[in-house]
Design a protein around this motif. Structure first.
Motif, PDB file in Angstrom:
ATOM      1  N   UNK A  54       0.828  -1.208   0.000  1.00 41.66           N
ATOM      2  CA  UNK A  54       0.000   0.000   0.000  1.00 41.66           C
ATOM      3  C   UNK A  54       0.865   1.261   0.000  1.00 41.66           C
ATOM      4  N   UNK A  55       1.907   1.268   0.800  1.00 36.98           N
ATOM      5  CA  UNK A  55       2.790   2.434   0.882  1.00 36.98           C
ATOM      6  C   UNK A  55       3.546   2.623  -0.426  1.00 36.98           C
ATOM      7  N   UNK A  56       4.126   1.547  -0.930  1.00 37.94           N
ATOM      8  CA  UNK A  56       4.936   1.646  -2.145  1.00 37.94           C
ATOM      9  C   UNK A  56       4.092   1.969  -3.374  1.00 37.94           C
ATOM     10  N   UNK A  57       2.855   1.528  -3.404  1.00 37.88           N
ATOM     11  CA  UNK A  57       1.970   1.822  -4.532  1.00 37.88           C
ATOM     12  C   UNK A  57       1.748   3.321  -4.695  1.00 37.88           C
ATOM     13  N   UNK A  58       1.804   4.044  -3.596  1.00 34.65           N
ATOM     14  CA  UNK A  58       1.611   5.495  -3.622  1.00 34.65           C
ATOM     15  C   UNK A  58       2.810   6.248  -4.185  1.00 34.65           C
ATOM     16  N   UNK A  59       3.943   5.570  -4.366  1.00 41.92           N
ATOM     17  CA  UNK A  59       5.164   6.239  -4.834  1.00 41.92           C
ATOM     18  C   UNK A  59       5.331   6.174  -6.347  1.00 41.92           C
ATOM     19  N   UNK A  60       4.349   5.617  -7.036  1.00 45.50           N
ATOM     20  CA  UNK A  60       4.414   5.444  -8.487  1.00 45.50           C
ATOM     21  C   UNK A  60       5.675   4.699  -8.922  1.00 45.50           C
ATOM     22  N   UNK A  61       5.867   3.480  -8.410  1.00 45.80           N
ATOM     23  CA  UNK A  61       7.074   2.723  -8.768  1.00 45.80           C
ATOM     24  C   UNK A  61       7.061   2.309 -10.233  1.00 45.80           C
ATOM     25  N   UNK A  62       8.256   2.118 -10.795  1.00 43.45           N
ATOM     26  CA  UNK A  62       8.362   1.626 -12.178  1.00 43.45           C
ATOM     27  C   UNK A  62       7.765   0.227 -12.265  1.00 43.45           C
ATOM     28  N   UNK A  63       7.924  -0.545 -11.211  1.00 40.08           N
ATOM     29  CA  UNK A  63       7.367  -1.915 -11.152  1.00 40.08           C
ATOM     30  C   UNK A  63       7.192  -2.275  -9.684  1.00 40.08           C
ATOM     31  N   UNK A  64       6.188  -3.080  -9.425  1.00 37.47           N
ATOM     32  CA  UNK A  64       5.944  -3.539  -8.064  1.00 37.47           C
ATOM     33  C   UNK A  64       5.444  -4.969  -8.146  1.00 37.47           C
TER      34      UNK A  64
END
Length: 71
Positions: A54-64
């Motif tokens: 949930x936290x990382x999804x908010x950072x607009x990652x190149x891939x998750x």
């Protein structure tokens, strides 16, 4: 410097394999590292992983990617 970086990458990729991450993903992660990008690994309970996702999804990652251990 290149040899040291190569050795560090190889060690990291071996570690990812030991965590049960599939080879096709490891190859992608190797490409990210070679391009100077970051690879973040989070381990923990299912709840911890859901929070991290949930936290990382908010950072607009190149891939998750979420990898779960095989039973």
């Amino acid at each position: 410097e290149g040899a040291v970086a190569g050795a560090a990458t190889a060690g990291t990729l071996g570690w990812l394999s030991a965590l049960g991450i599939g080879k096709k993903h490891i190859v992608k992660y190797e490409d990210h590292l070679k391009a100077g990008r970051y690879v973040l690994v989070v381990t923990g309970s299912r709840e911890d992983l859901q929070k991290a996702d949930a936290i990382l999804s908010e950072t607009n990652p190149a891939a998750l990617h979420l990898h779960t251990e095989a039973a």
